[in-house]
Design a protein around this motif. Structure first.
Motif, PDB file in Angstrom:
ATOM      1  N   SER A 253       0.823  -1.199   0.000  1.00  0.00           N
ATOM      2  CA  SER A 253       0.000   0.000   0.000  1.00  0.00           C
ATOM      3  C   SER A 253       0.862   1.256   0.000  1.00  0.00           C
ATOM      4  O   SER A 253       0.549   2.244  -0.682  1.00  0.00           O
ATOM      5  CB  SER A 253      -0.916  -0.005   1.229  1.00  0.00           C
ATOM      6  N   ALA A 254       1.972   1.234   0.750  1.00  0.00           N
ATOM      7  CA  ALA A 254       2.896   2.374   0.756  1.00  0.00           C
ATOM      8  C   ALA A 254       3.545   2.552  -0.613  1.00  0.00           C
ATOM      9  O   ALA A 254       3.718   3.680  -1.088  1.00  0.00           O
ATOM     10  CB  ALA A 254       3.957   2.180   1.829  1.00  0.00           C
ATOM     11  N   CYS A 255       3.907   1.452  -1.248  1.00  0.00           N
ATOM     12  CA  CYS A 255       4.468   1.516  -2.609  1.00  0.00           C
ATOM     13  C   CYS A 255       3.458   2.116  -3.580  1.00  0.00           C
ATOM     14  O   CYS A 255       3.805   2.960  -4.427  1.00  0.00           O
ATOM     15  CB  CYS A 255       4.874   0.122  -3.079  1.00  0.00           C
ATOM     16  N   SER A 256       2.205   1.692  -3.475  1.00  0.00           N
ATOM     17  CA  SER A 256       1.150   2.228  -4.331  1.00  0.00           C
ATOM     18  C   SER A 256       0.984   3.724  -4.122  1.00  0.00           C
ATOM     19  O   SER A 256       0.843   4.499  -5.084  1.00  0.00           O
ATOM     20  CB  SER A 256      -0.168   1.495  -4.029  1.00  0.00           C
ATOM     21  N   ALA A 257       1.015   4.164  -2.863  1.00  0.00           N
ATOM     22  CA  ALA A 257       0.892   5.586  -2.555  1.00  0.00           C
ATOM     23  C   ALA A 257       2.080   6.375  -3.110  1.00  0.00           C
ATOM     24  O   ALA A 257       1.929   7.509  -3.567  1.00  0.00           O
ATOM     25  CB  ALA A 257       0.786   5.784  -1.047  1.00  0.00           C
ATOM     26  N   ALA A 258       3.276   5.761  -3.077  1.00  0.00           N
ATOM     27  CA  ALA A 258       4.462   6.430  -3.613  1.00  0.00           C
ATOM     28  C   ALA A 258       4.301   6.684  -5.112  1.00  0.00           C
ATOM     29  O   ALA A 258       4.614   7.775  -5.612  1.00  0.00           O
ATOM     30  CB  ALA A 258       5.707   5.587  -3.341  1.00  0.00           C
ATOM     31  N   TRP A 259       3.799   5.698  -5.836  1.00  0.00           N
ATOM     32  CA  TRP A 259       3.579   5.891  -7.276  1.00  0.00           C
ATOM     33  C   TRP A 259       2.505   6.940  -7.534  1.00  0.00           C
ATOM     34  O   TRP A 259       2.636   7.778  -8.438  1.00  0.00           O
ATOM     35  CB  TRP A 259       3.181   4.568  -7.951  1.00  0.00           C
ATOM     36  N   GLU A 260       1.436   6.912  -6.740  1.00  0.00           N
ATOM     37  CA  GLU A 260       0.380   7.915  -6.898  1.00  0.00           C
ATOM     38  C   GLU A 260       0.926   9.317  -6.641  1.00  0.00           C
ATOM     39  O   GLU A 260       0.559  10.276  -7.333  1.00  0.00           O
ATOM     40  CB  GLU A 260      -0.772   7.599  -5.941  1.00  0.00           C
ATOM     41  N   SER A 261       1.828   9.437  -5.674  1.00  0.00           N
ATOM     42  CA  SER A 261       2.429  10.727  -5.372  1.00  0.00           C
ATOM     43  C   SER A 261       3.309  11.216  -6.526  1.00  0.00           C
ATOM     44  O   SER A 261       3.286  12.404  -6.882  1.00  0.00           O
ATOM     45  CB  SER A 261       3.249  10.633  -4.081  1.00  0.00           C
ATOM     46  N   ILE A 262       4.085  10.318  -7.110  1.00  0.00           N
ATOM     47  CA  ILE A 262       4.926  10.697  -8.255  1.00  0.00           C
ATOM     48  C   ILE A 262       4.059  11.243  -9.391  1.00  0.00           C
ATOM     49  O   ILE A 262       4.371  12.271 -10.003  1.00  0.00           O
ATOM     50  CB  ILE A 262       5.750   9.492  -8.746  1.00  0.00           C
ATOM     51  N   LYS A 263       2.949  10.573  -9.646  1.00  0.00           N
ATOM     52  CA  LYS A 263       2.082  10.962 -10.771  1.00  0.00           C
ATOM     53  C   LYS A 263       1.308  12.251 -10.488  1.00  0.00           C
ATOM     54  O   LYS A 263       1.072  13.056 -11.390  1.00  0.00           O
ATOM     55  CB  LYS A 263       1.122   9.819 -11.091  1.00  0.00           C
ATOM     56  N   SER A 264       0.927  12.456  -9.227  1.00  0.00           N
ATOM     57  CA  SER A 264       0.122  13.631  -8.884  1.00  0.00           C
ATOM     58  C   SER A 264       0.938  14.813  -8.398  1.00  0.00           C
ATOM     59  O   SER A 264       0.434  15.933  -8.326  1.00  0.00           O
ATOM     60  CB  SER A 264      -0.894  13.258  -7.802  1.00  0.00           C
ATOM     61  N   ASN A 265       2.198  14.555  -8.027  1.00  0.00           N
ATOM     62  CA  ASN A 265       3.072  15.570  -7.426  1.00  0.00           C
ATOM     63  C   ASN A 265       2.460  16.141  -6.142  1.00  0.00           C
ATOM     64  O   ASN A 265       2.616  17.324  -5.833  1.00  0.00           O
ATOM     65  CB  ASN A 265       3.373  16.701  -8.419  1.00  0.00           C
TER      66      ASN A 265
END
Length: 274
Positions: A253-265
């Motif tokens: 879940s943390a990995c998923s959030a990290a990718w979402e953060s990269i995409k959304s800034n």
């Protein structure tokens, strides 16, 4: 025991559990939040033992640090950091699936320092992540990030950072995976510690008293051996695995959030309701 390329884990875990087998799966458990949710439900339904092979939890440097924290030798942790720095060119040579599939280095690599910090600090509340494409090894896709910087806020209030770099010349670190803990009684960095020397009227000595933490030098094979013995004990004696299915799912879940953060800034809340 599942030690196959990351994208194959989900189906192989399902097949094994549905066949009535206890499962040990190497990190990462799976490669998406939705897959993690399904595996948690399946483990709950079958009641089988499930261990995620986050092998750093059997590394003597980190187990020693955990024992020191549990004995309150570090004090209340204020800030923490971890890193995983690995020049992957030689690894690509003997495991080409990593650039052919390709391997996702947040799920497949950054999961190590994420799990380490979770072990010491508990659940992650929020993540903000930067990622870049290094273009260092021409075999890895040029449009997929391979080097990351994560800022994390834990539910306890502790803040932390992770450096996860996989497209670079290996730097002069002593260890590929490292840990720093900065507390009210001491600061620890890998196998060294500095204890607080302030006296009662606020004077501080000029020279820091850096102490070496006694640890056994161990290779990765011994970490795996200890992990396998731990899982055998869980099966034979009904013990809870050190990294069970929910621990594994919360890393994903943390990995998923990290990718979402990269995409959304933007900072992203981490789902923990498994």
């Amino acid at each position: 025991a599942i030690f196959s390329p990351c994208p194959l884990h989900f189906q192989q875990i399902k097949d094994s559990l549905e066949a009535g087998k206890h499962v040990l799966v190497t990190k990462p458990m799976v490669v998406s939040l939705e897959e993690a949710k399904e595996i948690v439900n399946l483990v709950d339904r079958t009641g089988l033992k499930f261990l995620v092979g986050q092998s750093m939890r059997w590394n003597s440097m980190f187990t020693t640090a955990k024992e020191m924290c549990d004995k309150d030798e570090i004090g209340r942790i204020i800030f923490a950091e971890s890193y995983y720095v690995h020049d992957l060119r030689s690894v690509f040579d003997f495991s080409p699936w990593r650039y052919q599939m390709p391997q996702d280095f947040i799920y497949g690599g950054t999961c190590h320092p994420i799990d380490l910090l979770r072990w010491f600090l508990g659940e992650i509340e929020e993540i903000f992540t930067y990622g870049i494409c290094s273009h260092f090894d021409k075999r890895y896709p040029r449009d997929k990030e391979d080097t990351f910087l994560l800022n994390l806020k834990f539910k306890s209030g502790v803040i932390a950072r992770i450096m996860a770099a996989f497209g670079l010349v290996h730097p002069p670190h002593r260890y590929s995976v490292g840990l720093g803990l900065y507390g009210t009684k001491a600061s620890l960095y890998n196998d060294e510690i500095v204890r607080d020397k302030f006296d009662k009227i606020g004077r501080y000595p000029q020279n820091q008293d850096i102490k070496k933490i006694p640890i056994k030098t161990e290779g990765h094979a011994l970490e795996i051996s200890k992990m396998l013995k731990h899982f055998e004990n869980c099966i034979r004696n009904g013990k809870r695995p050190l990294v069970d299915v929910r621990d594994g799912a919360k890393v994903i879940s943390a990995c998923s959030a990290a990718w979402e953060s990269i995409k959304s800034n933007q900072p992203v809340k981490v789902f923990n309701e498994f």
